[in-house]
Write an enzyme that holds these catalytic residues in place. Sequence first.
Site, PDB file in Angstrom:
ATOM      1  N   ASP A  86      -3.523 -11.316  -1.450  1.00 58.87           N
ATOM      2  CA  ASP A  86      -3.654 -10.530  -0.103  1.00 58.87           C
ATOM      3  C   ASP A  86      -5.224 -10.302  -0.248  1.00 58.87           C
ATOM      4  OD1 ASP A  86      -4.047  -7.944   1.745  1.00 58.87           O
ATOM      5  OD2 ASP A  86      -2.021  -8.917   2.306  1.00 58.87           O
TER       6      ASP A  86
ATOM      7  N   HIS B  66      -6.534  -7.423   0.626  1.00 57.94           N
ATOM      8  CA  HIS B  66      -6.565  -6.073   0.236  1.00 57.94           C
ATOM      9  C   HIS B  66      -5.921  -5.493  -1.271  1.00 57.94           C
ATOM     10  CE1 HIS B  66      -6.931  -6.637   4.625  1.00 57.94           C
ATOM     11  NE2 HIS B  66      -7.626  -5.274   4.481  1.00 57.94           N
TER      12      HIS B  66
ATOM     13  N   HIS C 258       0.620  -1.401   0.090  1.00 59.46           N
ATOM     14  CA  HIS C 258      -0.001  -0.242  -0.030  1.00 59.46           C
ATOM     15  C   HIS C 258       0.867   1.126   0.035  1.00 59.46           C
ATOM     16  CE1 HIS C 258      -3.524  -2.471   0.634  1.00 59.46           C
ATOM     17  NE2 HIS C 258      -3.228  -2.844   2.021  1.00 59.46           N
TER      18      HIS C 258
ATOM     19  N   ASP D 238      -3.881 -12.810   5.192  1.00 58.93           N
ATOM     20  CA  ASP D 238      -5.367 -12.263   5.684  1.00 58.93           C
ATOM     21  C   ASP D 238      -6.637 -12.688   4.963  1.00 58.93           C
ATOM     22  OD1 ASP D 238      -4.626 -10.855   3.581  1.00 58.93           O
ATOM     23  OD2 ASP D 238      -4.568  -8.549   4.541  1.00 58.93           O
TER      24      ASP D 238
END
Length: 385
Positions: free
Chosen positions: A180, A182, A144, A263
């Site tokens: 992931d 995200h 990110h 995650d």
Amino acid sequence: MPDVTHDQPIQASPFPRFIGSEIYRNSSYGAWHPLRVPRVSTVMDLTRAMGWLPARQYITSPRAKPAALTGFHTPAYLAALVQAERDQSVTEATRARFGLGTPSNPVFPEMFRRPATAAGASLLAGELLAKGGTIFSPGGGTHHGMPDRANGFCYLNDPVLAIQSLRRNGAQRVAYVDIDAHHADGVEYAFAEEPDVLLLSVHEANRWPRTGALSDRGVGQVYNLPVPAGMHDDDMALVRDELLLTAVAAFRPDAIVLQCGADAVTEDPQSRLCLSNNAHWSIVAALATIAPRYLVLGGGGYNPWSVGRLWSGVWATLNGIEIPDRLPVDAQSVLADLTWKTHRRNQSPQKHWLTTIRDEPRNGAISGEIRRDLRVLGSALRIWV
């Protein structure tokens, strides 16, 4: 700790290598931050307890100096990050401009040195893979980070730096695959206009940062698949076969970077996806033979038992090691020593988290939404020449 340089002749390694560091052992983002839990140190301890990590395969990560990070990050941001670690505080102006000292990206004692170590590993990996090979860096995967600000627990963007390093060291086409929970917003920001960097991200729909739309195309090499809550192993197997492997094989990369965030498993508190760790390992194995250079990074993962078990299984998969049904006593002790304190209480582990690495498969009927969106992406896939 040394800077990121490698002054010995680069040779392809006959076996996978693991880049780690002791900096992760006692470093925490704070008592109530999701990244308060031990992760990389657990993987190091568990794989050693299993006899899977001999000294010849382990590399201590260097720590990148600010000058080595300017391929993506701005000097002003890097100076602010170093200053924030030194002062252990930030001004309101620094917080507003650079995203430092926020609940997501707090001030903590190693807030430059820890991400700079992950970045150093990614930069070094690009060098070490110049002649081919496989590297696992579980401290990496901070996808990110933006050029001039911290973002989503990520102060630096080591996947971007890894791709840049691979390209400097001979890779012409790099495929970046991100599983992931995200979306890899920072990596897409960096390479959306780069035709020689394939970007594939499978992430939960309507989950922060709420980017990575199905319609994103970049310059024809960006493929995002936002998936619904509840996605399970059979869904991911279809995604693996119809999107990830198909796109990567068609792209014909000479390097693959896999961000293997942990995650998306059922036990993780930061998503609503329902994968078992088998789904991740199947993707790790399936991508391993497509390109001569293979770098596997960590990423998200906020349950200390599930992330430690998953990433230890990644290392076993990369080495072709059979994962036993029951762990030996020393390995069980590593998992039994973990603690996970939430806002209300200490979380107790499920029994199998202490005795096994492999989850039971999580199967089910394949989502019609995922089938539909795979058809959309399939119609847009290119054949590279």
